[in-house]
Design a protein around this motif. Structure first.
Motif, short mmCIF file in Angstrom:
data_model
loop_
_atom_site.label_atom_id
_atom_site.label_comp_id
_atom_site.label_asym_id
_atom_site.label_seq_id
_atom_site.Cartn_x
_atom_site.Cartn_y
_atom_site.Cartn_z
N VAL A 49 17.46 -29.16 -55.51
CA VAL A 49 18.25 -28.18 -56.24
C VAL A 49 17.76 -26.77 -55.95
N THR A 50 16.45 -26.60 -55.93
CA THR A 50 15.85 -25.30 -55.64
C THR A 50 16.18 -24.84 -54.23
N TYR A 51 16.04 -25.76 -53.25
CA TYR A 51 16.32 -25.41 -51.86
C TYR A 51 17.77 -24.98 -51.69
N VAL A 52 18.69 -25.74 -52.30
CA VAL A 52 20.12 -25.43 -52.15
C VAL A 52 20.43 -24.08 -52.79
N ARG A 53 19.87 -23.83 -53.95
CA ARG A 53 20.12 -22.55 -54.62
C ARG A 53 19.61 -21.39 -53.77
N MET A 54 18.44 -21.58 -53.16
CA MET A 54 17.87 -20.53 -52.31
C MET A 54 18.78 -20.28 -51.10
N LYS A 55 19.29 -21.35 -50.50
CA LYS A 55 20.18 -21.19 -49.35
C LYS A 55 21.48 -20.51 -49.74
N GLN A 56 21.98 -20.82 -50.93
CA GLN A 56 23.19 -20.17 -51.41
C GLN A 56 22.96 -18.67 -51.60
#
Length: 283
Positions: A49-56
């Motif tokens: 979840v953290t990785y995806v949010r950072m990429k977004q």
């Protein structure tokens, strides 16, 4: 011997993203359509979840539209494949990122192969791997691609060098070895079951550590003057290399964090804009 020079992945990544943002703005201005990266996440693993949010967040800052598809943890392989095929068929989506791992009940390879090659900006499909292996046009796996950009930034020519890759994952170890081979390095693959790992690593001019074992590679394993790329990331901001001791022997070394990690996202964003340019007929 003096301490190794740090390879500043964060700084290089910033420059790549700045240039990518300019290309995204130019594309949007010419076509009226912003590049779009779709992220797909199965379940609610906190790290994912953290990785995806950072990429977004990074996408938006670079002028890339971010579309997120959150699927429940119980999603089946067939349901995930259908989702990815729908995104592949959507002309407003230019890149697709399936956040992995997806869970043991899902056939991850089948899911990856549902991504259209022209939208595989994470470089995870068999088509992308084949292109990497044969030096053909296509998208590289993002972390290996970032590693090669770091080597170029610091004038490290792999040609004729002995490169040892510790790790054999489909998205990191295997493709980075193929990219190094394509640049005329002599490549040896090692892994957690390699007998006499230290003795093999000691022969390397270039070491790529990507096995997921904290501080597996020790300073005494590093050939004096070698280039050390630590692509591992373990709890506590610890890489696969014992940084303090390895820095005493290496010529160049990546820190953890701030080395390979930022490059991965930078290459992802760059390839998303490239994908959009190709799909919209501008490249």
């Amino acid at each position: 011997m003096s301490q190794a020079q740090l390879m500043d992945g964060a700084g290089l990544a910033r420059r790549i993203v700045e240039e990518t943002a300019k290309r995204a703005a130019a594309l949007t201005g010419r076509t009226g359509m912003a590049p779009c990266l779709a992220t797909v996440l199965v379940g609610e693993d906190p790290a994912s979840v953290t990785y995806v949010r950072m990429k977004q967040n990074r996408s938006r800052k670079a002028g890339i539209e971010s579309r997120h598809v959150a699927l429940p943890a119980g999603t089946t392989t067939a349901e995930l494949v259908d989702t990815l095929k729908a995104l592949s068929d959507d002309p407003t989506v230019h890149g697709i990122l399936l956040q992995h791992p997806v869970g043991p009940h899902i056939d991850e390879r089948a899911a990856f192969e549902a991504i259209a090659p022209e939208k595989d900006v994470d470089g995870v499909t068999l088509s992308s791997y084949s292109a990497m292996s044969f030096g053909l046009p296509g998208f590289v796996s993002c972390t290996p691609g970032g590693i090669m950009r770091l080597l170029d930034e610091y004038d490290v020519d792999p040609a004729g060098k002995r490169a040892v890759v510790v790790g054999r994952s489909a998205i990191l170890g295997k493709p980075v070895g193929m990219l190094l081979l394509g640049r005329d390095a002599t490549v040896t693959y090692c892994h957690s079951r390699t007998i006499g790992l230290s003795s093999v690593v000691r022969e390397a001019d270039i070491v790529v550590a990507a096995v997921g074992r904290p501080r597996l590679i020790r300073g005494e394993d590093i050939k004096p003057g070698a280039v050390v790329i630590d692509a591992g990331y373990n709890p506590g901001n610890v890489g696969d290399v014992d940084f303090d001791t390895a820095r005493e022997r290496a010529r160049l070394i990546t820190p953890v964090p701030g080395g390979v990690g930022p490059m991965t996202i930078a290459v992802l964003l760059e390839q998303t804009v490239t994908g959009a340019e190709r799909q919209l007929g501008l490249r």
